[in-house]
Enzyme design. Structure first.
Site, PDB file in Angstrom:
ATOM      1  CB  CYS A  33      53.527  71.914  55.088  1.00  0.00           C
ATOM      2  SG  CYS A  33      54.289  72.998  54.424  1.00  0.00           S
ATOM      3  N   GLY A  59      49.845  73.453  60.362  1.00  0.00           N
ATOM      4  CA  GLY A  59      50.146  74.963  59.398  1.00  0.00           C
ATOM      5  C   GLY A  59      49.391  75.840  59.573  1.00  0.00           C
ATOM      6  CG  ASN A 133      56.289  68.636  56.106  1.00  0.00           C
ATOM      7  OD1 ASN A 133      56.358  67.949  57.050  1.00  0.00           O
ATOM      8  ND2 ASN A 133      56.745  70.282  56.034  1.00  0.00           N
ATOM      9  N   GLY A 134      58.194  69.980  53.776  1.00  0.00           N
ATOM     10  CA  GLY A 134      60.130  70.058  53.623  1.00  0.00           C
ATOM     11  C   GLY A 134      60.507  70.995  53.254  1.00  0.00           C
ATOM     12  CE1 TYR A 274      56.495  74.464  69.204  1.00  0.00           C
ATOM     13  CE2 TYR A 274      57.142  74.408  67.470  1.00  0.00           C
ATOM     14  CZ  TYR A 274      56.313  75.224  68.068  1.00  0.00           C
ATOM     15  OH  TYR A 274      55.330  75.652  67.773  1.00  0.00           O
TER      16      TYR A 274
HETATM   17  P1  AMP Z   1      61.165  81.894  73.040  1.00  0.00           P
HETATM   18  O1  AMP Z   1      60.906  81.978  73.911  1.00  0.00           O
HETATM   19  O2  AMP Z   1      60.796  82.834  71.181  1.00  0.00           O
HETATM   20  O3  AMP Z   1      62.571  81.678  72.279  1.00  0.00           O
HETATM   21  O4  AMP Z   1      60.545  80.585  72.158  1.00  0.00           O
HETATM   22  C1  AMP Z   1      60.386  79.718  72.122  1.00  0.00           C
HETATM   23  C2  AMP Z   1      59.112  78.994  71.809  1.00  0.00           C
HETATM   24  O5  AMP Z   1      58.582  78.555  70.422  1.00  0.00           O
HETATM   25  C3  AMP Z   1      59.172  77.600  72.745  1.00  0.00           C
HETATM   26  O6  AMP Z   1      57.743  78.062  73.731  1.00  0.00           O
HETATM   27  C4  AMP Z   1      58.620  77.092  71.481  1.00  0.00           C
HETATM   28  O7  AMP Z   1      57.179  76.120  71.561  1.00  0.00           O
HETATM   29  C5  AMP Z   1      58.282  77.189  70.778  1.00  0.00           C
HETATM   30  N1  AMP Z   1      59.164  77.719  68.940  1.00  0.00           N
HETATM   31  C6  AMP Z   1      59.608  76.413  68.727  1.00  0.00           C
HETATM   32  N2  AMP Z   1      60.269  76.195  67.912  1.00  0.00           N
HETATM   33  C7  AMP Z   1      59.683  77.087  67.263  1.00  0.00           C
HETATM   34  C8  AMP Z   1      58.855  76.925  65.340  1.00  0.00           C
HETATM   35  N3  AMP Z   1      59.799  76.882  64.434  1.00  0.00           N
HETATM   36  N4  AMP Z   1      57.910  77.356  65.482  1.00  0.00           N
HETATM   37  C9  AMP Z   1      57.277  78.827  66.632  1.00  0.00           C
HETATM   38  N5  AMP Z   1      57.221  78.381  67.527  1.00  0.00           N
HETATM   39  C10 AMP Z   1      58.449  77.591  68.172  1.00  0.00           C
END
Ligand code: AMP
Length: 492
Positions: A33, A59, A133-134, A274
């Site tokens: 969040c 979020g 957040n957490g 990320y």
């Molecule tokens: P995938 O190809 O399904 O492994 O998804 C990887 C993508 O998910 C990457 O482009 C990341 O930027 C994104 N990503 C990484 N962590 C998260 C997260 N916690 N929630 C949503 N997207 C994420």
């Protein structure tokens, strides 16, 4: 002074634009969040609205603001983006110079508006509004004890535990009640909580999640990231320290006794990889610069002959630029991202295997046709998006596709508040590089090493790298007691 009744939450009457008629909120307990608090500034709710707008990436499922005008607390929250949930009229109904806000991450699943934060409660010392957040790692343990003691929970959110602990505390002052309540929590929390016109802000003793302090026109702002200060024109003062608890009234910021620090600090490195915005400063460093450094290290660790470096936008843009700078291969805009993707009403039968990715990304044929392409992503989670993207790049004429990941394999679930699938769903925990290459259909795959990643942000600072290394800095109390699955909270 006797309190007037707390108005019931006002749920917006118009549906959110990215919302289908049956919009549902996920009521599983987890909190990835953004949080904000504003004190001592007229129309604080408008400032909180703007700050939440800047924190929207943290979020997208729901948003809420609670204001206090010296007599009354008022709350407005609902499902959808910040701009869907609030308009001038709703903000006009949130007067006062104290306000707390929250945005919550997008997921799919069960339904519960009660979980939308800030959580509100009236207790012996005043009106409380709490934004968290957490993720607490002893939440089931604490909740079970509180329920046994007679507490009646209104939400499935772990954040409500703190509301009960504060309300139950026998300490005399609100400062002491909050401090005492916090000492029961284990895990990750950056929290902004108001009691009437006083705001408290705290980071857990390991400092997993960010929280920054800013100053504006004789008032004070606390927020998850510095980009929220920027939008207000507020001056960045400093990061809250791990375990630091502060009390804010207008421009007055007082440090209360810190929380006991059981181990080393462990700020989350995945915020740099990320989650945070590249224009923010997290852990005292620019997120953009950190990601570029990841990209440069990646280029050194996994060089390749190619004609173009492209990013999976937007989260990998900085890392891809770093890779291009270091390798000398030109950076190109080979994939475009649609920023307006919400929930879709298209039925599953109308979707093919790449539908999700195609809704979000489109390749630029002119950039890719006949080229050997390095595609950089910030992380590999399930491998599903990557697989679709590779097919798209080849269909657009790429002759070779080399995938480069600006972080190590995500192998372990996060118990500290990053939305991740369970361990079994993480491609990096099931498969080795050659198998993943085959699975996602690339000519080569290269991950940044853990040492390389730490090296890239070399400042001697310790980080939480649990999702990559499996080393969990804060005890997983519920898991250890067999109360929750070691596979992880299981989320995105
Ligand atoms: P995938 O190809 O399904 O492994 O998804 C990887 C993508 O998910 C990457 O482009 C990341 O930027 C994104 N990503 C990484 N962590 C998260 C997260 N916690 N929630 C949503 N997207 C994420």
């Amino acid at each position: 002074m006797p309190h007037a009744p707390l108005p019931l939450p006002v749920i917006p009457t118009r549906p959110a634009i990215n919302d289908v008629a049956t919009h549902q909120l996920d009521d599983r307990p987890r909190e990835e969040c953004g949080v904000v608090g504003v004190s001592g500034l007229a129309n604080a709710s408008e400032l909180v609205f703007l700050a939440l707008y800047a924190l929207q990436h943290r979020g997208q499922e729901a948003a809420g603001i609670v204001s206090y005008d010296g007599t009354y607390s008022r709350v407005h929250k609902g499902a959808g983006l910040v701009s869907d949930v609030f308009d001038a009229a709703t903000l006009g109904r949130l007067p006062g110079s104290t306000a707390v806000g929250h945005v919550r991450y997008s997921t799919a699943g069960g339904s519960s508006l009660e979980n939308v934060q800030p959580l509100t409660a009236r207790y012996a010392s005043g009106d409380m509004a709490l934004a968290h957040n957490g993720n607490l790692t002893n939440q089931i343990d604490l909740r079970t004890r509180l329920v046994r003691d007679g507490a009646i929970f209104r939400t499935s959110s772990d954040s409500e535990i703190l509301v009960h602990l504060v309300a139950k505390s026998r300490r005399e002052t609100v400062d002491d009640q909050i401090h005492h309540a916090l000492t029961h929590l284990e895990g990750a929390y950056s929290i902004v909580v108001s009691v009437d016109d006083t705001i408290y802000a705290v980071r857990d003793p390991r400092g997993f999640r960010p929280l920054v302090l800013g100053a504006l026109d004789g008032g004070t702002v606390v927020a998850s990231e510095t980009c929220a200060l920027d939008i207000l024109g507020a001056r960045y003062v400093r990061d809250l320290k791990p375990g630091e608890l502060i009390r804010i009234r207008g421009s007055e910021v007082e440090q209360l006794p810190p929380l006991p620090t059981p181990g080393r600090p462990a700020p989350c490195i995945f915020e740099l990889v990320y989650f945070a915005r590249p224009d923010s400063r997290i852990w005292g460093k620019s997120v953009d610069r950190a990601r570029r450094a990841f990209g440069r290290h990646l280029a050194r660790e996994h060089p390749v002959q190619a004609d173009a470096v492209i990013a999976v936008p937007d989260s990998a843009n900085s890392a891809a630029l770093g890779y291009a700078e270091e390798s000398g291969i030109p950076f190109e805009l080979g994939l475009l991202r649609n920023h307006y993707v919400g929930r879709t009403f298209i039925q599953p039968s109308q979707r093919d295997r790449d539908f999700g990715a195609r809704m979000k990304y489109n390749p630029v044929r002119e950039v890719l046709d006949g080229k050997r392409v390095v595609i950089v992503d910030d992380s590999l989670v399930r491998g599903t998006t990557s697989r679709s993207l590779v097919r798209m790049l080849r269909a657009a004429g790429a002759t070779q596709v080399h995938f480069r990941i600006a972080s190590p394999p995500v192998r372990f679930p996060c118990f500290y508040g990053i939305d991740m699938p369970t361990r079994g769903e993480l491609i990096g925990s099931r498969l080795e590089v050659p198998e993943i290459e085959k699975k996602i259909g690339v000519d080569s795959l290269g991950y940044l090493s853990l040492d390389g990643m730490i090296d890239a942000v070399a400042d001697g600072a310790p980080y939480c790298t649990a999702c990559f290394s499996g080393e969990y800095p804060a005890p997983l109390v519920d898991v250890e007691q067999g109360l929750s699955s070691p596979e992880g909270p299981g989320t995105c």
